[in-house]
Design a protein around this motif. Structure first.
Motif: not given
Length: 290
Positions: A141-164
């Motif tokens: 429910x909070x904000x998290x910061x990720x550097x654009x263009x990194x692999x971490x964007x892909x990862x956190x979107x997957x984690x966010x979606x998978x774990x709601x």
């Protein structure tokens, strides 16, 4: 060896792109390398020159290319890049090698080739200690910061979606700016590789105020140099050169210089032991397969 620092991509003459990379370098007697100024200890600026662990590795590759092509002089052009622009620069042949840690994923491999890996790192997040945040679930429910263009964007979107988790994922294009947002309390967490996060904390004037999560958001991920797609000759040469370097007697010293020794000018020691995955490569007799 001449060196030029550029802030924008170089436009090569018409027709040069049709040549493979080694032929182009031989013809122009110039190699163009990409660097970042915010990826300590891999790639950053010190004394107006790119420096860091991956920069040292690139410099050794340049020496090997110079020998292979029998060039007395080889000019080096450095082009400042970001994680957001690195794939564009490689695709457009504005750079021959991106001298920053390119963490592998299948999606990213569709955009660029990856060299033999020279580092492995898990993904974690950093928070202020007074936030008392231990797991990614605590950030729901909070904000998290990720550097654009990194692999971490892909990862956190997957984690966010998978774990709601209902995370608000915000992007920044610079590690220094991202850390400042965390430092000021604007955002509660910043996601990146363990090594990059440790570097951010070490360079902070108040390192004791921050902590890296014990929880990992990924297994150890290989990092290689980004190379042009569809140039197997160039990749094979660089892969074999990197393998020789990493299995050689001096690689341990190179690793220790950047991860287990005080780094000038501020004597920052990250104290990151060599990972089991990288240790395995130092004694491997085969090339790494992604």
């Amino acid at each position: 060896m001449a060196l030029f620092l550029l802030s924008s991509p170089v436009c090569h003459a018409h027709g040069v792109h049709s040549k493979n990379t080694l032929d182009k370098i031989a013809e122009t007697k110039t190699i163009t390398l990409g660097y970042q100024d915010d990826a300590f200890p891999f790639s950053y600026i010190e004394g107006q020159r790119p420096t860091g662990y991956s920069i040292d590795i690139c410099n050794k590759l340049v020496d090997a290319i110079k020998v292979k092509l029998k060039l007395k002089d080889l000019k080096v052009r450095w082009i400042k890049s970001s994680t957001a622009s690195q794939f564009v620069l490689i695709k457009n042949h504005a750079t021959d090698i991106m001298c920053i840690p390119g963490f592998y994923s299948e999606l990213r491999h569709q955009k660029a080739e990856f060299s033999f890996p020279f580092f492995f790192s898990s993904t974690r997040f950093i928070t202020r200690k007074n936030n008392h945040t231990d797991t990614i679930d605590d950030l729901a429910g909070h904000s998290v910061l990720v550097k654009s263009g990194t692999i971490y964007v892909e990862q956190i979107h997957t984690i966010n979606r998978t774990n709601d988790l209902n995370l608000n994922i915000e992007l920044d294009n610079n590690n220094k700016g991202a850390f400042q947002e965390l430092q000021s309390g604007e955002l509660p967490a910043l996601i990146s590789s363990t090594a990059i996060l440790k570097g951010m904390i070490a360079m902070s004037p108040t390192p004791d105020e921050f902590e890296i999560s014990d929880q990992t958001l990924s297994p150890p991920i290989p990092a290689g140099l980004l190379l042009p797609l569809d140039d197997s000759e160039f990749k094979n040469f660089l892969d074999n050169t990197l393998k020789t370097l990493i299995t050689g007697k001096d690689f341990q010293k190179l690793y220790q210089r950047w991860f287990q020794s005080p780094i000038p000018p501020n004597a920052i020691n990250l104290n990151i032991p060599m990972s089991a995955e990288l240790k395995k490569l130092t004694t491997s007799t085969t090339l790494y397969a992604y």
